[in-house]
Design an enzyme around this catalytic site. Structure first.
Site, PDB file in Angstrom:
ATOM      1  N   ASP A 105      12.976  48.850  40.548  1.00  0.00           N
ATOM      2  CA  ASP A 105      11.961  49.725  41.204  1.00  0.00           C
ATOM      3  C   ASP A 105      10.806  48.917  41.902  1.00  0.00           C
ATOM      4  OD1 ASP A 105      11.032  50.319  37.595  1.00  0.00           O
ATOM      5  OD2 ASP A 105      10.581  48.661  38.997  1.00  0.00           O
ATOM      6  N   HIS A 120      19.576  43.096  39.360  1.00  0.00           N
ATOM      7  CA  HIS A 120      20.263  44.238  40.093  1.00  0.00           C
ATOM      8  C   HIS A 120      20.001  44.805  41.393  1.00  0.00           C
ATOM      9  CE1 HIS A 120      21.672  45.540  35.448  1.00  0.00           C
ATOM     10  NE2 HIS A 120      22.196  44.395  35.866  1.00  0.00           N
ATOM     11  N   CYS A 128      23.647  46.482  55.032  1.00  0.00           N
ATOM     12  CA  CYS A 128      24.857  46.913  55.604  1.00  0.00           C
ATOM     13  C   CYS A 128      25.995  46.797  54.648  1.00  0.00           C
ATOM     14  CB  CYS A 128      25.222  45.923  56.974  1.00  0.00           C
ATOM     15  SG  CYS A 128      26.990  46.321  57.409  1.00  0.00           S
ATOM     16  N   THR A 189      14.923  47.213  27.038  1.00  0.00           N
ATOM     17  CA  THR A 189      16.389  47.170  27.647  1.00  0.00           C
ATOM     18  C   THR A 189      17.282  47.445  26.389  1.00  0.00           C
ATOM     19  OG1 THR A 189      18.324  46.058  28.683  1.00  0.00           O
ATOM     20  CG2 THR A 189      16.830  44.564  27.302  1.00  0.00           C
TER      21      THR A 189
HETATM   22  P1  OAD Z   1      18.436  51.854  29.354  1.00  0.00           P
HETATM   23  O1  OAD Z   1      18.063  53.334  29.576  1.00  0.00           O
HETATM   24  O2  OAD Z   1      19.911  51.453  28.889  1.00  0.00           O
HETATM   25  O3  OAD Z   1      17.699  51.443  28.049  1.00  0.00           O
HETATM   26  C1  OAD Z   1      16.075  51.678  28.130  1.00  0.00           C
HETATM   27  C2  OAD Z   1      15.687  51.011  26.769  1.00  0.00           C
HETATM   28  O4  OAD Z   1      14.244  51.186  26.901  1.00  0.00           O
HETATM   29  C3  OAD Z   1      16.061  51.646  25.378  1.00  0.00           C
HETATM   30  O5  OAD Z   1      16.524  50.847  24.499  1.00  0.00           O
HETATM   31  C4  OAD Z   1      14.659  52.324  25.033  1.00  0.00           C
HETATM   32  O6  OAD Z   1      14.688  52.194  23.511  1.00  0.00           O
HETATM   33  C5  OAD Z   1      13.886  51.446  25.724  1.00  0.00           C
HETATM   34  N1  OAD Z   1      12.438  52.239  25.987  1.00  0.00           N
HETATM   35  C6  OAD Z   1      12.298  53.297  26.283  1.00  0.00           C
HETATM   36  N2  OAD Z   1      10.855  53.683  26.489  1.00  0.00           N
HETATM   37  C7  OAD Z   1      10.307  52.337  26.242  1.00  0.00           C
HETATM   38  C8  OAD Z   1       8.870  52.047  26.212  1.00  0.00           C
HETATM   39  N3  OAD Z   1       7.982  52.773  26.667  1.00  0.00           N
HETATM   40  N4  OAD Z   1       8.748  50.416  26.053  1.00  0.00           N
HETATM   41  C9  OAD Z   1       9.655  49.643  25.721  1.00  0.00           C
HETATM   42  N5  OAD Z   1      10.952  50.279  25.752  1.00  0.00           N
HETATM   43  C10 OAD Z   1      11.160  51.447  26.095  1.00  0.00           C
HETATM   44  O7  OAD Z   1      18.271  50.951  30.564  1.00  0.00           O
HETATM   45  P2  OAD Z   1      18.383  49.336  30.513  1.00  0.00           P
HETATM   46  O8  OAD Z   1      18.596  48.557  29.507  1.00  0.00           O
HETATM   47  O9  OAD Z   1      17.290  48.691  31.745  1.00  0.00           O
HETATM   48  O10 OAD Z   1      22.371  48.847  35.529  1.00  0.00           O
HETATM   49  O11 OAD Z   1      19.757  49.648  31.396  1.00  0.00           O
HETATM   50  C11 OAD Z   1      20.671  48.350  31.886  1.00  0.00           C
HETATM   51  C12 OAD Z   1      21.344  48.568  33.191  1.00  0.00           C
HETATM   52  O12 OAD Z   1      21.997  49.793  33.012  1.00  0.00           O
HETATM   53  C13 OAD Z   1      20.425  49.066  34.112  1.00  0.00           C
HETATM   54  O13 OAD Z   1      19.980  47.936  35.025  1.00  0.00           O
HETATM   55  C14 OAD Z   1      21.389  49.945  35.172  1.00  0.00           C
HETATM   56  C15 OAD Z   1      22.110  50.656  34.161  1.00  0.00           C
HETATM   57  O14 OAD Z   1      23.423  50.794  34.420  1.00  0.00           O
HETATM   58  C16 OAD Z   1      22.856  49.188  36.919  1.00  0.00           C
HETATM   59  O15 OAD Z   1      22.650  50.380  37.533  1.00  0.00           O
HETATM   60  C17 OAD Z   1      23.635  48.097  37.425  1.00  0.00           C
END
Ligand code: OAD
Length: 245
Positions: A105, A120, A128, A189
């Protein structure tokens, strides 16, 4: 006021090299849905394999393009939150600082972080689909998909899809940084997607202190040196004040 252990404050104050990995959770308080948080998660309405894979783009490029256009719309309307700004501030206080993000983002850059390692990609960029080069401008033909002005292949978002390799340079740097930092912060994450999820373990292996910031527990929580349970937009500004004010 959030209290932090003296040990945590001491470690951060003494740190010469801090590495940070962020995930969708750090942008949640800006209003961008995370991927896996139930009910509000982006995947709640869609199945990832139907949208974020090369096969999905092959099968239905319009659907995939429109989904990213919808996400770009959301991103263009939101602002960084106090968690993003706190990370930009920490960068000013530490001799060596690397911010690695899984997010696409661009909010870290908007908040003032520099040299952000985008594992990512970035949803605001298009490339392209054949030459893999970023395309800044193209002719909008509304009924068909945007095409590369150089070779005519369809354009695609400059993001990593499931099953695709990460940008090699970004991954190289991220792994190196995880292997040399004193302190590794894992923020917002779920730690479910590789290879990003292994960065915290690389840091642990070489003896870095690992600090997790997340309202819920993850597979890293029990192994982290410190696990700060809560929202990053709350915790990080307090941490900056407690350590560097
Ligand atoms: P997720 O949606 O898997 O995890 C989000 C994390 O943020 C969870 O552990 C929540 O508990 C936590 N969370 C929620 N609100 C929060 C807050 N206010 N402060 C801190 N933490 C909070 O997202 P990612 O771990 O980023 O990849 O997912 C990793 C990847 O999976 C993404 O980059 C994307 C997805 O597939 C691709 O698209 C290649």
């Amino acid at each position: 006021m959030t209290e932090f252990s003296p040990g945590l404050i001491r470690i951060l104050r003494a740190a010469q090299h801090i590495a940070v990995l962020t995930g969708a959770g750090v942008s949640a308080e800006s209003g961008i849905p995370t991927f896996r948080d139930a009910q509000v998660g982006l995947w709640a309405q869609y199945r990832p394999e139907d949208l974020a894979t090369p096969e999905a783009f092959e099968r239905n490029p319009k659907l995939v393009w429109n989904w990213y256009a919808w996400r770009r719309e959301i991103v263009s309307k939101v602002r960084p939150n106090p968690g993003h700004y706190a990370l930009a501030e920490i960068q000013q206080h530490v001799a060596e600082f690397n911010l690695i993000t899984q997010n696409v983002d661009g909010l870290h850059q908007l908040a003032g972080s520099t040299d952000v390692i985008e594992l990512h990609g970035n949803i605001m960029r298009s490339k392209c689909s054949r030459e893999n080069v970023v395309i800044e401008q193209w002719v909008e033909a509304n009924e068909t998909l945007p095409r590369c002005p150089r070779c005519g292949a369809s354009l695609r978002p400059d993001v990593v899809w499931f099953g695709e390799l990460l940008p090699p340079a970004a991954w190289e740097t991220a792994a190196q940084v995880a292997n040399s930092c004193d302190v590794f912060l894992s923020i917002g994450t779920s730690g479910l997607v590789e290879p990003a999820a292994s960065l915290a373990h690389i840091a642990l292996q070489h003896g870095a202190a690992v600090i997790e910031v997340n309202p819920t527990t993850t597979s890293l929580t029990s192994r982290a040196t410190f696990a700060l349970q809560g929202a990053s937009g709350e915790i990080l500004p307090h941490l900056v004040k407690a350590v560097w004010a």
